[in-house]
Design a protein around this motif. Structure first.
Motif, PDB file in Angstrom:
ATOM      1  N   MET A 185       2.710  -4.631  -7.557  1.00 58.95           N
ATOM      2  CA  MET A 185       1.829  -5.618  -6.953  1.00 58.95           C
ATOM      3  C   MET A 185       0.500  -4.993  -6.558  1.00 58.95           C
ATOM      4  O   MET A 185      -0.568  -5.620  -6.681  1.00 58.95           O
ATOM      5  CB  MET A 185       2.509  -6.243  -5.730  1.00 58.95           C
ATOM      6  N   GLY A 186       0.539  -3.744  -6.083  1.00 60.14           N
ATOM      7  CA  GLY A 186      -0.704  -3.040  -5.755  1.00 60.14           C
ATOM      8  C   GLY A 186      -1.612  -2.930  -6.966  1.00 60.14           C
ATOM      9  O   GLY A 186      -2.818  -3.194  -6.889  1.00 60.14           O
ATOM     10  N   ILE A 202       0.833  -1.208   0.000  1.00 60.77           N
ATOM     11  CA  ILE A 202       0.000   0.000   0.000  1.00 60.77           C
ATOM     12  C   ILE A 202       0.863   1.252   0.000  1.00 60.77           C
ATOM     13  O   ILE A 202       0.601   2.218  -0.734  1.00 60.77           O
ATOM     14  CB  ILE A 202      -0.951  -0.003   1.220  1.00 60.77           C
ATOM     15  N   SER A 203       1.920   1.253   0.812  1.00 63.72           N
ATOM     16  CA  SER A 203       2.815   2.408   0.875  1.00 63.72           C
ATOM     17  C   SER A 203       3.471   2.673  -0.479  1.00 63.72           C
ATOM     18  O   SER A 203       3.488   3.809  -0.971  1.00 63.72           O
ATOM     19  CB  SER A 203       3.881   2.181   1.944  1.00 63.72           C
ATOM     20  N   ALA A 204       4.011   1.609  -1.103  1.00 67.79           N
ATOM     21  CA  ALA A 204       4.688   1.762  -2.388  1.00 67.79           C
ATOM     22  C   ALA A 204       3.700   2.178  -3.475  1.00 67.79           C
ATOM     23  O   ALA A 204       4.018   3.021  -4.325  1.00 67.79           O
ATOM     24  CB  ALA A 204       5.377   0.455  -2.775  1.00 67.79           C
ATOM     25  N   TRP A 205       2.496   1.610  -3.454  1.00 61.97           N
ATOM     26  CA  TRP A 205       1.492   1.939  -4.465  1.00 61.97           C
ATOM     27  C   TRP A 205       1.070   3.404  -4.359  1.00 61.97           C
ATOM     28  O   TRP A 205       0.977   4.104  -5.383  1.00 61.97           O
ATOM     29  CB  TRP A 205       0.276   1.032  -4.304  1.00 61.97           C
ATOM     30  N   ARG A 210       7.215   3.628  -9.835  1.00 63.76           N
ATOM     31  CA  ARG A 210       6.313   2.785 -10.618  1.00 63.76           C
ATOM     32  C   ARG A 210       6.959   1.496 -11.086  1.00 63.76           C
ATOM     33  O   ARG A 210       6.260   0.565 -11.507  1.00 63.76           O
ATOM     34  CB  ARG A 210       5.767   3.586 -11.801  1.00 63.76           C
ATOM     35  N   SER A 211       8.283   1.437 -11.033  1.00 67.74           N
ATOM     36  CA  SER A 211       8.979   0.200 -11.377  1.00 67.74           C
ATOM     37  C   SER A 211       9.239  -0.669 -10.152  1.00 67.74           C
ATOM     38  O   SER A 211       9.749  -1.784 -10.279  1.00 67.74           O
ATOM     39  CB  SER A 211      10.318   0.523 -12.064  1.00 67.74           C
ATOM     40  N   ASP A 212       8.867  -0.167  -8.981  1.00 68.34           N
ATOM     41  CA  ASP A 212       9.044  -0.922  -7.746  1.00 68.34           C
ATOM     42  C   ASP A 212       8.086  -2.117  -7.727  1.00 68.34           C
ATOM     43  O   ASP A 212       6.906  -1.989  -8.068  1.00 68.34           O
ATOM     44  CB  ASP A 212       8.787  -0.017  -6.540  1.00 68.34           C
ATOM     45  N   HIS A 213       8.592  -3.280  -7.315  1.00 68.40           N
ATOM     46  CA  HIS A 213       7.777  -4.501  -7.326  1.00 68.40           C
ATOM     47  C   HIS A 213       6.530  -4.372  -6.454  1.00 68.40           C
ATOM     48  O   HIS A 213       5.437  -4.794  -6.847  1.00 68.40           O
ATOM     49  CB  HIS A 213       8.604  -5.696  -6.854  1.00 68.40           C
ATOM     50  N   LEU A 257       6.790 -14.346  -7.696  1.00 68.93           N
ATOM     51  CA  LEU A 257       5.862 -13.221  -7.785  1.00 68.93           C
ATOM     52  C   LEU A 257       6.453 -12.048  -8.555  1.00 68.93           C
ATOM     53  O   LEU A 257       5.717 -11.260  -9.155  1.00 68.93           O
ATOM     54  CB  LEU A 257       5.447 -12.759  -6.379  1.00 68.93           C
ATOM     55  N   GLU A 258       7.757 -11.927  -8.552  1.00 66.25           N
ATOM     56  CA  GLU A 258       8.409 -10.844  -9.292  1.00 66.25           C
ATOM     57  C   GLU A 258       8.170 -10.957 -10.798  1.00 66.25           C
ATOM     58  O   GLU A 258       8.321  -9.966 -11.534  1.00 66.25           O
ATOM     59  CB  GLU A 258       9.915 -10.854  -9.008  1.00 66.25           C
TER      60      GLU A 258
END
Length: 291
Positions: free
Chosen positions: A87-88, A67-70, A80-83, A155-156
């Motif tokens: 995932m979000g 949630i934080s990264a999204w 936006r390239s962060d996994h 998952l990546e």
């Protein structure tokens, strides 16, 4: 619905929600075998809030990070390239099919889909599908006499296409007997994902759909007089406690064990139910839903 019924049904919901055996089928069958009224789709959806609360707590670190990264990715292009940010988005994308089909097929979900013949058929058919997916995964992991083990996806490696396929697999669980975890995990195994990766995304993907369904049914229930809130909330609390214990066990089980015991159980249960319905011991149609 009595307090004893709510205790039993809450335990059934919690114990079967995360296993690939279909919690909705077991709630329906428990009521049928016990001579109780069908708890109904609304009861199932509300008690599932309890089991999803267990998922929120068990995966709290993953969920908080996603949630934080999204949220940061909405304003920071570099994120936006962060996994976790991706995932979000993939959880949102994968939730679309069940959201659309859940609203479109609401009357069928609460009516014809609850026929025990449908439930039993889905137990058998999806059980066989899970078994095939499990054998394919086992073959890749162990290799063979003339075949080296094959590296399966993590998952990546998940993308929008696979996320949507996961979503359509999850939507199949709108029919009692399919199993949300069974459909999504076996879908992931067919797409080449590791067992643990398939299970983790399955549980993350379930949260928006189940919580939205539970809140939607709760809103409808508040506007009617057909729900006994005391027993229903008690069952939800029981489902939370038992569900948390099961998910902790299942995540350890999935990483090293085969799904075949669940496959044999599903097929056997489906055959028994078909036999009982065919001989008239059980009525295929739900008794009037319990309030």
């Amino acid at each position: 619905m009595s307090w004893f019924e709510s205790l039993v049904l809450g335990l059934v919901q919690g114990l079967t929600e995360f296993l690939p055996v279909s919690s909705s089928a077991h709630l329906r069958l428990t009521a049928a075998f016990s001579g109780w009224k069908d708890p109904g789709a609304a009861f199932t959806a509300i008690t599932q809030i309890g089991t999803e609360a267990a998922v929120l707590i068990y995966f709290r670190k993953d969920i908080g990070r996603i949630i934080s990264a999204w949220c940061r990715s909405l304003f920071d292009k570099a994120m936006r390239s962060d996994h976790d940010a991706q995932m979000g988005w993939l959880v949102i994308v994968g939730s679309i099919p069940i959201g659309v089909l859940g609203l479109t097929l609401k009357d069928q979900i609460e009516g014809p889909f609850r026929d025990l013949r449908v439930t039993a058929t889905m137990l058998i058919v999806v059980g066989i599908v899970i078994g095939i997916a499990d054998r394919l995964a086992d073959r890749d992991e162990k290799g063979g006499r003339h075949r080296a083990p094959k590296q399966r996806k993590a998952l990546e490696d998940l993308g929008v296409k696979d996320g949507l396929i996961y979503g359509f697999c999850q939507a199949c669980a709108l029919v009692p007997g399919v199993s949300r975890s069974g459909a999504t995990i076996s879908g992931g195994l067919f797409m080449g994902y590791k067992r643990e990766a398939a299970a983790r995304y399955s549980f993350l993907l379930a949260m928006p759909a189940v919580l939205a369904s539970g809140l939607f049914e709760t809103k409808d229930a508040l506007e009617s007089d057909h729900v006994l809130w005391g027993p229903t909330l008690f069952a939800t609390a029981i489902a939370f406690a038992s569900g948390y214990a099961v998910i902790a066990w299942f995540m350890k089980f999935i990483s090293t064990k085969s799904f075949m015991p669940f496959v044999y159980y599903r097929v056997a249960l489906g055959i028994v139910v078909i036999g009982l319905v065919a001989t008239g011991v059980l009525s295929p149609h739900a008794a009037e839903s319990a309030g």
